[in-house]
Design a protein around this motif. Sequence first.
Motif, short mmCIF file in Angstrom:
data_model
loop_
_atom_site.label_atom_id
_atom_site.label_comp_id
_atom_site.label_asym_id
_atom_site.label_seq_id
_atom_site.Cartn_x
_atom_site.Cartn_y
_atom_site.Cartn_z
N THR A 121 0.94 -1.22 0.02
CA THR A 121 -0.13 0.14 0.02
C THR A 121 0.76 1.25 -0.10
N GLN A 124 2.35 1.78 -3.60
CA GLN A 124 1.49 2.23 -4.47
C GLN A 124 1.17 3.62 -4.18
N GLN A 125 0.91 4.08 -3.01
CA GLN A 125 0.75 5.57 -2.51
C GLN A 125 2.26 6.13 -3.24
N GLN A 128 1.69 6.82 -6.81
CA GLN A 128 0.62 7.59 -7.34
C GLN A 128 1.15 9.12 -7.09
N GLU A 129 1.69 9.29 -6.14
CA GLU A 129 2.15 10.58 -5.90
C GLU A 129 3.20 10.93 -7.00
#
Length: 205
Positions: A121, A124-125, A128-129
Amino acid sequence: MIASLSSLLAIAAVAGLVVLGPVHAHAQWWRGTPVDFESCADAAEKAKTKEDRTSALAECNAKFAGRRKPGGGYTYYDFMQDRTFDIAGPNPTPEEQKKIDQQYTAYLESQRRSNIAAALTAKQQQQQEQESQRAVQQVALRTEVERIPVPVASPVKQAARIKASNCKKDSFSCEWPRLSQSIDDLKKLFNPTPSNPPPAKPKRG
């Protein structure tokens, strides 16, 4: 004879007291032995000094792993899993300890999966950032490019370009300007303009 019999009875009585004395003392000790942590803690509270009470409570804690439940039975707290288990006596039986160990193995596996999921997680964050930052940079770059003025052709050139694009192939109106230019070039080739023309003669009066 009577004296001898009295002596023998006295000796037997003393011997009986000697034999029964330790048995009675052992029975008192057995009745006073704590059966679980709570009874052991009650006995430890009767120690004379604070140091003795502390030492006795430590022994009670080491001797009895379970704690008495109000409704009967005992519970065992496993600090490694941070949870309690119901057990029958003041200490887990081998079978109960086996089940506790199995639960601990399952707990470790659950923790491992949770850690892996948390790591995925977080990754993935982070991705995305990064993608959001790239999108913002692309928008800013596109906006900056749009602010740069595009050079515009002069009206004369634009009209000539439009006229040329509208001309039909092999039409006289489109071909004549080029032919006229070619004729002018030929005239200049065969009739060059002198660089130093002769001076004009004065007119007679």
